[in-house]
Motif scaffolding. Structure first.
Motif, PDB file in Angstrom:
ATOM      1  N   TRP A 179      64.361  53.444  88.840  1.00 24.11           N
ATOM      2  CA  TRP A 179      65.458  54.097  88.120  1.00 24.11           C
ATOM      3  C   TRP A 179      65.393  53.667  86.647  1.00 24.11           C
ATOM      4  CZ3 TRP A 179      67.383  57.515  91.293  1.00 24.11           C
ATOM      5  CH2 TRP A 179      68.514  58.240  90.920  1.00 24.11           C
ATOM      6  N   PRO A 180      64.575  54.357  85.851  1.00 25.34           N
ATOM      7  CA  PRO A 180      64.320  53.895  84.487  1.00 25.34           C
ATOM      8  C   PRO A 180      65.584  53.688  83.648  1.00 25.34           C
ATOM      9  CG  PRO A 180      62.749  55.581  85.119  1.00 25.34           C
ATOM     10  CD  PRO A 180      63.744  55.511  86.228  1.00 25.34           C
ATOM     11  N   SER A 181      66.693  54.352  84.001  1.00 22.74           N
ATOM     12  CA  SER A 181      67.887  54.189  83.154  1.00 22.74           C
ATOM     13  C   SER A 181      68.489  52.787  83.275  1.00 22.74           C
ATOM     14  CB  SER A 181      68.927  55.261  83.456  1.00 22.74           C
ATOM     15  OG  SER A 181      69.772  54.879  84.492  1.00 22.74           O
ATOM     16  N   LEU A 182      67.962  51.965  84.184  1.00 24.18           N
ATOM     17  CA  LEU A 182      68.458  50.579  84.267  1.00 24.18           C
ATOM     18  C   LEU A 182      67.860  49.698  83.169  1.00 24.18           C
ATOM     19  CD1 LEU A 182      68.245  49.948  88.133  1.00 24.18           C
ATOM     20  CD2 LEU A 182      70.269  50.430  86.773  1.00 24.18           C
ATOM     21  N   GLN A 183      66.768  50.163  82.583  1.00 22.87           N
ATOM     22  CA  GLN A 183      66.120  49.344  81.558  1.00 22.87           C
ATOM     23  C   GLN A 183      67.066  49.185  80.369  1.00 22.87           C
ATOM     24  OE1 GLN A 183      62.026  50.509  80.719  1.00 22.87           O
ATOM     25  NE2 GLN A 183      61.923  51.368  82.778  1.00 22.87           N
ATOM     26  N   GLY A 184      67.114  48.017  79.860  1.00 26.71           N
ATOM     27  CA  GLY A 184      67.988  47.792  78.713  1.00 26.71           C
ATOM     28  C   GLY A 184      69.374  47.335  79.106  1.00 26.71           C
ATOM     29  N   ALA A 185      69.711  47.376  80.404  1.00 27.67           N
ATOM     30  CA  ALA A 185      71.033  46.874  80.816  1.00 27.67           C
ATOM     31  C   ALA A 185      70.984  45.345  80.790  1.00 27.67           C
ATOM     32  CB  ALA A 185      71.363  47.370  82.219  1.00 27.67           C
ATOM     33  N   PRO A 186      71.897  44.696  80.073  1.00 24.36           N
ATOM     34  CA  PRO A 186      71.842  43.231  79.988  1.00 24.36           C
ATOM     35  C   PRO A 186      72.039  42.554  81.352  1.00 24.36           C
ATOM     36  CG  PRO A 186      73.466  44.144  78.462  1.00 24.36           C
ATOM     37  CD  PRO A 186      72.999  45.271  79.304  1.00 24.36           C
ATOM     38  N   VAL A 187      71.300  41.468  81.568  1.00 24.60           N
ATOM     39  CA  VAL A 187      71.460  40.679  82.796  1.00 24.60           C
ATOM     40  C   VAL A 187      72.679  39.772  82.611  1.00 24.60           C
ATOM     41  CG1 VAL A 187      70.450  38.855  84.229  1.00 24.60           C
ATOM     42  CG2 VAL A 187      68.998  40.731  83.383  1.00 24.60           C
TER      43      VAL A 187
END
Ligand SMILES: Cc1cc2nc3c(=O)[nH]c(=O)nc-3n(C[C@H](O)[C@H](O)[C@H](O)COP(=O)(O)OP(=O)(O)OC[C@H]3O[C@@H](n4cnc5c(N)ncnc54)[C@H](O)[C@@H]3O)c2cc1C
Length: 334
Positions: free
Chosen positions: A260-268
């Motif tokens: 699910w590429p839209s998860l990239q960039g979501a801060p941990v």
């Protein structure tokens, strides 16, 4: 007044304790545990209501179906009630993706809705799986639900003791019935070597744009909670390591970003590792245990593996029925 002690303050122990209070209001119910709320496995779980036969070997399908219906009726009513924000329940659509067709899924008869996606729909979602299903179920945010369960238990007169139990023998002569909901620790507490850990790892992300869940067969899934998105995971049998392994972190991020590429960039935000208490079959039965000090009526309810949040309400009801049967068949000698 009859006295019952429940060992365990996870979702299984608290659900069972509340059922006993409901079924036999005249009973004094005590929960004894050495870990509460954040320290339990239940508190950190993803909370996806996922009725499933594959992860529950040795229990007949009708029984799993009955437990699943019990749990879903309870959670879904809470999810549409004014209490939902407090109990942590949400009606949540999502997708299951798989390369093999899911025949007769238990989801279908239990949750709000279930339908197979067409190949056009799969294409639009840009996933590389042969089969997809749109499922609307309930998600439990366990960081809200576990404190709520504890409040409910106490409001109904429940007593709580914080201590480690070395041996159930200590309850002889003090309680009429002991209910063992100690999860993975039944290995030591009752010497049951058939319960074993399946280690899991969740990473919590800040991704408020994700309003649905996704589950795959390839150790890549995500589940929204109230304040974060849990992504996972790993299933490591017999691994007791509670430390975060950076290799697992990297693997989960890589698989979920690919899914699910839209998860990239979501801060941990945080990471969490814990042990699923697995047993084939999960143990739900009564036993008379004999000790030098005397005998004890014991009801066991543990070994829920990956499905503890899904099944705890249903198995808790049955365990409480067994406990009440024990109370009815023996006159209290206390
Ligand atoms: C990564 C991960 C994700 C998960 N996601 C989901 C999901 O999406 N949906 C789902 O349905 N399930 C999920 N699960 C599974 C679920 O979390 C477990 O099945 C469930 O929490 C087990 O609950 P429990 O009450 O048996 O155990 P626990 O929560 O571990 O509680 C055990 C209790 O027993 C007490 N105890 C044990 N031994 C003793 C002793 N000797 N003396 C005193 N106290 C004792 C402990 O202190 C504790 O209070 C997940 C699990 C993991 C690890």
């Amino acid at each position: 007044m009859p006295k019952v002690v429940v060992v365990g303050a996870g979702v299984v122990g608290l659900s069972t304790a509340i059922h006993i209070q409901k079924q036999r209001p005249s009973t004094q119910v005590t929960v004894v545990a050495d870990k509460f709320e954040k320290q339990t496995t239940s508190h950190g779980a993803g909370g996806l209501f996922r009725p499933n036969l594959e992860h529950l070997l040795g229990v007949d399908p009708d029984t799993v179906t009955r437990w699943s219906h019990e749990g879903f009726n309870f959670y879904s009513k809470l999810a549409v009630s004014p209490e939902a924000a407090e109990t942590g329940h949400m009606v949540m659509p999502g997708y299951v993706f798989s390369n093999t067709e899911i025949k007769n899924p238990l989801y279908k008869s239990v949750v709000f809705s279930f339908r197979q996606l067409s190949s056009e729909e799969l294409e639009k979602l840009a996933v590389k799986y042969k089969f997809g299903y749109q499922v609307t179920t309930v998600i439990t945010d366990c960081s809200r639900f576990m404190p709520w369960l504890m409040r409910k238990f106490k409001e109904q007169g429940g007593v709580v003791e914080n201590k480690h139990v070395d041996n159930l023998e200590e309850f002889v002569g003090k309680y009429d019935v002991v209910v063992n909901c100690s999860g993975i620790h039944s290995r030591e507490l009752v010497g049951d070597r058939s319960v074993y850990p399946i280690r899991g790892h969740l990473i919590r992300l800040k991704a408020p744009w994700i309003k649905y869940w996704v589950y795959t067969e390839d150790s890549a899934y995500f589940i929204p909670g109230y304040d974060s998105l849990a992504i996972g995971g790993v299933r490591q049998k017999d691994n007791y390591n509670l430390e975060i392994d950076p290799k697992d972190t990297a693997g989960i991020l890589e698989r979920c970003y690919k899914l699910w590429p839209s998860l990239q960039g979501a801060p941990v935000l945080s990471e969490w590792v814990d042990l699923r208490p697995h047993r084939d079959p999960l143990r739900l039965e009564k036993e008379t245990m004999k000790f030098p000090k005397g005998s004890l009526n014991v009801v066991h309810n543990y070994g829920h593996g990956a499905l503890g949040i899904t099944l705890a309400w249903g198995t808790g009801k049955e365990a409480s029925q067994l406990a009440v049967q024990c109370l009815s068949s023996s006159t209290s000698k206390l």
